[in-house]
Design a protein around this motif. Sequence first.
Motif, PDB file in Angstrom:
ATOM      1  N   ILE A 174       0.839  -1.213   0.000  1.00  0.00           N
ATOM      2  CA  ILE A 174       0.000   0.000   0.000  1.00  0.00           C
ATOM      3  C   ILE A 174       0.865   1.252   0.000  1.00  0.00           C
ATOM      4  O   ILE A 174       0.584   2.237  -0.692  1.00  0.00           O
ATOM      5  N   ARG A 175       1.966   1.217   0.788  1.00  0.00           N
ATOM      6  CA  ARG A 175       2.862   2.382   0.824  1.00  0.00           C
ATOM      7  C   ARG A 175       3.485   2.648  -0.541  1.00  0.00           C
ATOM      8  O   ARG A 175       3.565   3.806  -0.991  1.00  0.00           O
ATOM      9  N   ASN A 176       3.895   1.601  -1.240  1.00  0.00           N
ATOM     10  CA  ASN A 176       4.495   1.777  -2.564  1.00  0.00           C
ATOM     11  C   ASN A 176       3.494   2.356  -3.566  1.00  0.00           C
ATOM     12  O   ASN A 176       3.835   3.204  -4.383  1.00  0.00           O
ATOM     13  N   ILE A 177       2.239   1.868  -3.493  1.00  0.00           N
ATOM     14  CA  ILE A 177       1.214   2.399  -4.409  1.00  0.00           C
ATOM     15  C   ILE A 177       0.993   3.888  -4.178  1.00  0.00           C
ATOM     16  O   ILE A 177       0.975   4.701  -5.121  1.00  0.00           O
ATOM     17  N   HIS A 178       0.834   4.297  -2.913  1.00  0.00           N
ATOM     18  CA  HIS A 178       0.608   5.710  -2.616  1.00  0.00           C
ATOM     19  C   HIS A 178       1.846   6.553  -2.931  1.00  0.00           C
ATOM     20  O   HIS A 178       1.726   7.704  -3.378  1.00  0.00           O
ATOM     21  N   ASN A 179       3.016   5.978  -2.740  1.00  0.00           N
ATOM     22  CA  ASN A 179       4.242   6.707  -3.054  1.00  0.00           C
ATOM     23  C   ASN A 179       4.358   6.965  -4.549  1.00  0.00           C
ATOM     24  O   ASN A 179       4.746   8.065  -4.981  1.00  0.00           O
ATOM     25  N   ASP A 180       4.016   5.953  -5.364  1.00  0.00           N
ATOM     26  CA  ASP A 180       4.026   6.145  -6.819  1.00  0.00           C
ATOM     27  C   ASP A 180       3.028   7.218  -7.238  1.00  0.00           C
ATOM     28  O   ASP A 180       3.310   8.031  -8.138  1.00  0.00           O
ATOM     29  N   GLU A 181       1.876   7.224  -6.600  1.00  0.00           N
ATOM     30  CA  GLU A 181       0.864   8.239  -6.935  1.00  0.00           C
ATOM     31  C   GLU A 181       1.371   9.641  -6.597  1.00  0.00           C
ATOM     32  O   GLU A 181       1.201  10.582  -7.387  1.00  0.00           O
ATOM     33  N   LEU A 182       1.992   9.782  -5.424  1.00  0.00           N
ATOM     34  CA  LEU A 182       2.511  11.090  -5.034  1.00  0.00           C
ATOM     35  C   LEU A 182       3.643  11.530  -5.961  1.00  0.00           C
ATOM     36  O   LEU A 182       3.717  12.706  -6.350  1.00  0.00           O
ATOM     37  N   MET A 183       4.510  10.611  -6.356  1.00  0.00           N
ATOM     38  CA  MET A 183       5.597  10.955  -7.263  1.00  0.00           C
ATOM     39  C   MET A 183       5.055  11.360  -8.629  1.00  0.00           C
ATOM     40  O   MET A 183       5.587  12.260  -9.292  1.00  0.00           O
ATOM     41  N   GLY A 184       3.985  10.712  -9.081  1.00  0.00           N
ATOM     42  CA  GLY A 184       3.384  11.107 -10.346  1.00  0.00           C
ATOM     43  C   GLY A 184       2.838  12.520 -10.294  1.00  0.00           C
ATOM     44  O   GLY A 184       2.990  13.299 -11.239  1.00  0.00           O
ATOM     45  N   ILE A 185       2.183  12.876  -9.157  1.00  0.00           N
ATOM     46  CA  ILE A 185       1.672  14.241  -9.013  1.00  0.00           C
ATOM     47  C   ILE A 185       2.818  15.250  -9.029  1.00  0.00           C
ATOM     48  O   ILE A 185       2.740  16.312  -9.677  1.00  0.00           O
ATOM     49  N   ARG A 186       3.916  14.927  -8.358  1.00  0.00           N
ATOM     50  CA  ARG A 186       5.045  15.868  -8.316  1.00  0.00           C
ATOM     51  C   ARG A 186       5.691  16.005  -9.693  1.00  0.00           C
ATOM     52  O   ARG A 186       6.124  17.097 -10.069  1.00  0.00           O
ATOM     53  N   ARG A 187       5.786  14.883 -10.445  1.00  0.00           N
ATOM     54  CA  ARG A 187       6.363  14.972 -11.800  1.00  0.00           C
ATOM     55  C   ARG A 187       5.500  15.856 -12.696  1.00  0.00           C
ATOM     56  O   ARG A 187       6.026  16.660 -13.483  1.00  0.00           O
ATOM     57  N   GLU A 188       4.177  15.724 -12.593  1.00  0.00           N
ATOM     58  CA  GLU A 188       3.299  16.591 -13.389  1.00  0.00           C
ATOM     59  C   GLU A 188       3.493  18.056 -13.025  1.00  0.00           C
ATOM     60  O   GLU A 188       3.539  18.922 -13.910  1.00  0.00           O
ATOM     61  N   GLU A 189       3.628  18.332 -11.729  1.00  0.00           N
ATOM     62  CA  GLU A 189       3.843  19.721 -11.319  1.00  0.00           C
ATOM     63  C   GLU A 189       5.185  20.244 -11.814  1.00  0.00           C
ATOM     64  O   GLU A 189       5.286  21.402 -12.246  1.00  0.00           O
ATOM     65  N   GLU A 190       6.226  19.397 -11.760  1.00  0.00           N
ATOM     66  CA  GLU A 190       7.529  19.840 -12.256  1.00  0.00           C
ATOM     67  C   GLU A 190       7.498  20.126 -13.743  1.00  0.00           C
ATOM     68  O   GLU A 190       8.078  21.116 -14.222  1.00  0.00           O
ATOM     69  N   MET A 191       6.756  19.274 -14.510  1.00  0.00           N
ATOM     70  CA  MET A 191       6.644  19.516 -15.948  1.00  0.00           C
ATOM     71  C   MET A 191       5.904  20.815 -16.215  1.00  0.00           C
ATOM     72  O   MET A 191       6.289  21.607 -17.089  1.00  0.00           O
ATOM     73  N   GLU A 192       4.845  21.074 -15.443  1.00  0.00           N
ATOM     74  CA  GLU A 192       4.111  22.331 -15.630  1.00  0.00           C
ATOM     75  C   GLU A 192       4.991  23.521 -15.248  1.00  0.00           C
ATOM     76  O   GLU A 192       4.977  24.556 -15.926  1.00  0.00           O
ATOM     77  N   MET A 193       5.762  23.362 -14.162  1.00  0.00           N
ATOM     78  CA  MET A 193       6.642  24.451 -13.740  1.00  0.00           C
ATOM     79  C   MET A 193       7.733  24.721 -14.780  1.00  0.00           C
ATOM     80  O   MET A 193       8.062  25.875 -15.077  1.00  0.00           O
ATOM     81  N   SER A 194       8.280  23.653 -15.354  1.00  0.00           N
ATOM     82  CA  SER A 194       9.334  23.852 -16.353  1.00  0.00           C
ATOM     83  C   SER A 194       8.773  24.558 -17.584  1.00  0.00           C
ATOM     84  O   SER A 194       9.401  25.456 -18.150  1.00  0.00           O
ATOM     85  N   ASP A 195       7.547  24.155 -17.991  1.00  0.00           N
ATOM     86  CA  ASP A 195       6.938  24.837 -19.137  1.00  0.00           C
ATOM     87  C   ASP A 195       6.674  26.296 -18.831  1.00  0.00           C
ATOM     88  O   ASP A 195       6.902  27.179 -19.669  1.00  0.00           O
ATOM     89  N   ASP A 196       6.224  26.561 -17.596  1.00  0.00           N
ATOM     90  CA  ASP A 196       5.952  27.956 -17.217  1.00  0.00           C
ATOM     91  C   ASP A 196       7.237  28.779 -17.173  1.00  0.00           C
ATOM     92  O   ASP A 196       7.262  29.942 -17.588  1.00  0.00           O
ATOM     93  N   GLU A 197       8.334  28.177 -16.682  1.00  0.00           N
ATOM     94  CA  GLU A 197       9.595  28.912 -16.618  1.00  0.00           C
ATOM     95  C   GLU A 197      10.125  29.251 -18.002  1.00  0.00           C
ATOM     96  O   GLU A 197      10.627  30.353 -18.250  1.00  0.00           O
TER      97      GLU A 197
END
Length: 592
Positions: free
Chosen positions: A354-377
């Motif tokens: 369960i911890r690994n599943i939630h960790n993957d989900e959180l990492m996916g959210i952070r990767r999406e935010e980083e991609m949006e931030m890089s595009d914005d920069e």
Amino acid sequence: SADSNRTLNVDSTAMTLPMSDPTAWATAMNNLGMAPLGIAGQPILPDFDPALGMMTGIPPITPMMPGLGIVPPPIPPDMPVVKEIIHCKSCTLFPPNPNLPPPATRERPPGCKTVFVGGLPENGTEQIIVEVFEQCGEIIAIRKSKKNFCHIRFAEEYMVDKALYLSGYRIRLGSSTDKKDTGRLHVDFAQARDDLYEWECKQRMLAREERHRRRMEEERLRPPSPPPVVHYSDHECSIVAEKLKDDSKFSEAVQTLLTWIERGEVNRRSANNFYSMIQSANSHVRRLVNEKAAHEKDMEEAKEKFKQALSGILIQFEQIVAVYHSASKQKAWDHFTKAQRKNISVWCKQAEEIRNIHNDELMGIRREEEMEMSDDEIEETTETKETEESALVSQAEALKEENDSLRWQLDAYRNEVELLKQEQGKAHREDDPNKEQQLKLLQQALQGMQQHLLKVQEEYKRKEAELEKVKDDKLQVEKMLENLKEKVHVIVSITSYYSLLCGISRTIKLKCNLHDIVSIGIISTFLHVHPFGASIEYICSYLHRLDNKICTSDVECLMSRLQHTFKQEMTGVGASLEKRWKFCGFEGLKLT
């Protein structure tokens, strides 16, 4: 007679026959969970419902199930069934050996109310059968055979199961031990047309009720039809215009406006009203854009809140997994039992997954935010000035749109006022320039239509002339075909007569009698129209229609004498070899 159907109308008094030992019958019925009928005193099962044939507390089988009626519950296999002696008025029933296997029965037919009873004593009468089996329930009819068996039809299906309980009992009439007064009962299900017909009628009735219930349910769940859209009028237009300004009634008003426009309600008189309503609909664009921006902001806040909550959950999962890992170390692991160790291992594995599943989900959210931030920069570094300018331009355009909308509303009101003034002034004016202009436009359109009509009429006349010409050509071709047919008939008739004369002339040279001359002439004509030849049987079958006295051998002998008129050829191969006669009277002629 004993073989005929007999209907027995059994009333309530007939169900109470005196018995020497009523306790035995009650015990026997109690073993099947059935209440005995016709026993005086307090019943053994007070909660038993005799109308249904089953005890309270046991759910009945629903009659909607196909192939099943109201039948009693089955006997549990671990419950011992004790059968005792049953004493009746004229006979005694002795139970079978309990160690023997239960008697075999056939498959229960659907809606079965009829049983087969075999092994009756030879001296057993219909009255004794009624005395034994009416304790199971109301008997509708009995059909007794001379061969010690009968068929009994009960009023209800559950009564059949009561009758099956008596299968295997030995019956003895009175105290006699004579073979004719004893027998072993065999009760089994019987298939009857009346039972099947009643069951099918019940199933059809239940099917009708089910269809009716489903139809009512579908009608209840069907959404109501939308109300019809009213026709356009000045009063309805003012109502819709007010609704367009209200956010809660905007959807309904826009649908009405759309229907009016598609119906063709827009004309010169109502154009200003429709323009005002369209302009009111356009004023909601800014509101919708603001609502979308607010929802996007709420979504971003919800994402951030979800990310924070997910981070907290992951921290707690890490702490739980750390507890499991510390418990798995040798210092503490040796003090747990085998079952406790197994549970701890299973819990640790589940928590890690369960911890690994939630960790993957959180990492996916952070990767999406980083991609949006890089595009914005990237956009900010390359287009910082353009964004500022675009913001100013968007503000200027918004102000311009607001100014234009106010100016258009003012123009619409002015047009409405002018239109009202023109309508009031038309009553006092005799010459209207708009009417003259409309008349001129109508005259020009009418002239154009007349010219188009003349062109169409000319084209139609040309097509009619071509059609007439084609019809004349067709008639000429048909006449030519008729002439050719007549010439062909003439040629065929001439050649046929010529072949007839040729045959006659040959027979005259041979000095034949008149009968042979006529036969040769007919054969010549017949073979002339059969260029591939014909067998002697086919020729004689044709001649027999003219004269029944003609013989096949005489005809063949006559044709063989005229070698210059007829000749015989062999056609076919092997088994299909056949002799055919042909007309050869024209072969000696020379064409000039």
